[in-house]
Scaffold this active site. Sequence first.
Site, PDB file in Angstrom:
ATOM      1  CG  ASP A  10      -0.403   0.108   2.546  1.00  0.00           C
ATOM      2  OD1 ASP A  10       0.877   0.520   2.590  1.00  0.00           O
ATOM      3  OD2 ASP A  10      -1.057   0.258   3.544  1.00  0.00           O
ATOM      4  CB  CYS A  67       0.892  -2.244   4.787  1.00  0.00           C
ATOM      5  SG  CYS A  67       0.820  -3.199   6.379  1.00  0.00           S
ATOM      6  CB  THR A  69       2.016  -2.096  11.238  1.00  0.00           C
ATOM      7  OG1 THR A  69       1.108  -2.454  10.673  1.00  0.00           O
ATOM      8  CG2 THR A  69       2.010  -0.804  11.775  1.00  0.00           C
ATOM      9  CG  HIS A 100      11.252 -23.916  12.696  1.00  0.00           C
ATOM     10  ND1 HIS A 100      11.372 -23.735  14.111  1.00  0.00           N
ATOM     11  CD2 HIS A 100      12.361 -24.217  12.146  1.00  0.00           C
ATOM     12  CE1 HIS A 100      12.391 -23.953  14.474  1.00  0.00           C
ATOM     13  NE2 HIS A 100      13.017 -24.291  13.505  1.00  0.00           N
ATOM     14  CG  HIS A 135      10.102 -27.544  11.313  1.00  0.00           C
ATOM     15  ND1 HIS A 135       9.617 -27.208  12.546  1.00  0.00           N
ATOM     16  CD2 HIS A 135      11.366 -27.859  11.413  1.00  0.00           C
ATOM     17  CE1 HIS A 135      10.868 -27.069  13.253  1.00  0.00           C
ATOM     18  NE2 HIS A 135      11.884 -27.406  12.564  1.00  0.00           N
TER      19      HIS A 135
HETATM   20  C1  RB5 Z   1      -2.137   2.815   6.255  1.00  0.00           C
HETATM   21  O1  RB5 Z   1      -2.140   4.191   6.862  1.00  0.00           O
HETATM   22  C2  RB5 Z   1      -1.811   1.868   7.631  1.00  0.00           C
HETATM   23  O2  RB5 Z   1      -2.912   1.886   8.181  1.00  0.00           O
HETATM   24  C3  RB5 Z   1      -1.327   0.600   6.550  1.00  0.00           C
HETATM   25  O3  RB5 Z   1      -0.534   0.739   5.805  1.00  0.00           O
HETATM   26  C4  RB5 Z   1      -1.107  -0.596   7.678  1.00  0.00           C
HETATM   27  O4  RB5 Z   1      -0.012  -0.342   8.732  1.00  0.00           O
HETATM   28  C5  RB5 Z   1      -2.165  -1.443   8.303  1.00  0.00           C
HETATM   29  O5  RB5 Z   1      -1.797  -2.509   8.842  1.00  0.00           O
END
Ligand code: RB5
Length: 142
Positions: A10, A67, A69, A100, A135
């Site tokens: 994203d 993304c 996080t 694993h 595994h």
């Molecule tokens: C986008 O703002 C953010 O929410 C997305 O990239 C991500 O971190 C969601 O898990």
Amino acid sequence: MSNKIFLSSDHAGFDLKEKVKSFLTNNNFEYEDLGCSALEPVDYPDYAKLLSKKIKGKSNSKGILFCGTGIGISMAANRFSHIRAALCTSVEMASKSRKHNDANVLALGGRILEDKLALEIVKEFLQTEFEAGRHSLRVDKI
Ligand code: RB5
């Protein structure tokens, strides 16, 4: 080198995806970027789906998702039964996710990881083999 690696992000993962693309090029990995292609906000489930569809039926294919996080895009990808997406924040996690868990997708957080560590994680993920053995039984139960 090996099979093509599919990349998808994203907007919050876009910058890190660009850095990983340079790393892959410099290390002779073939890749395909499925987007996004700019910093305008998009929805990470759409990009998780794109990548998940691409590697369906290709047992040796790997993907890398990005993304902010790494959490949302890994959650979305793991809704597909052929995906084992591992959200990794250390080289050790990347190693174990392959040895694993036979992870076929690496998920990274562009707003979490320093670039240097992110590239070390990518390298470890791509160079580490599944250990199979005990595994395999566990992975088969997923
Ligand atoms: C986008 O703002 C953010 O929410 C997305 O990239 C991500 O971190 C969601 O898990």
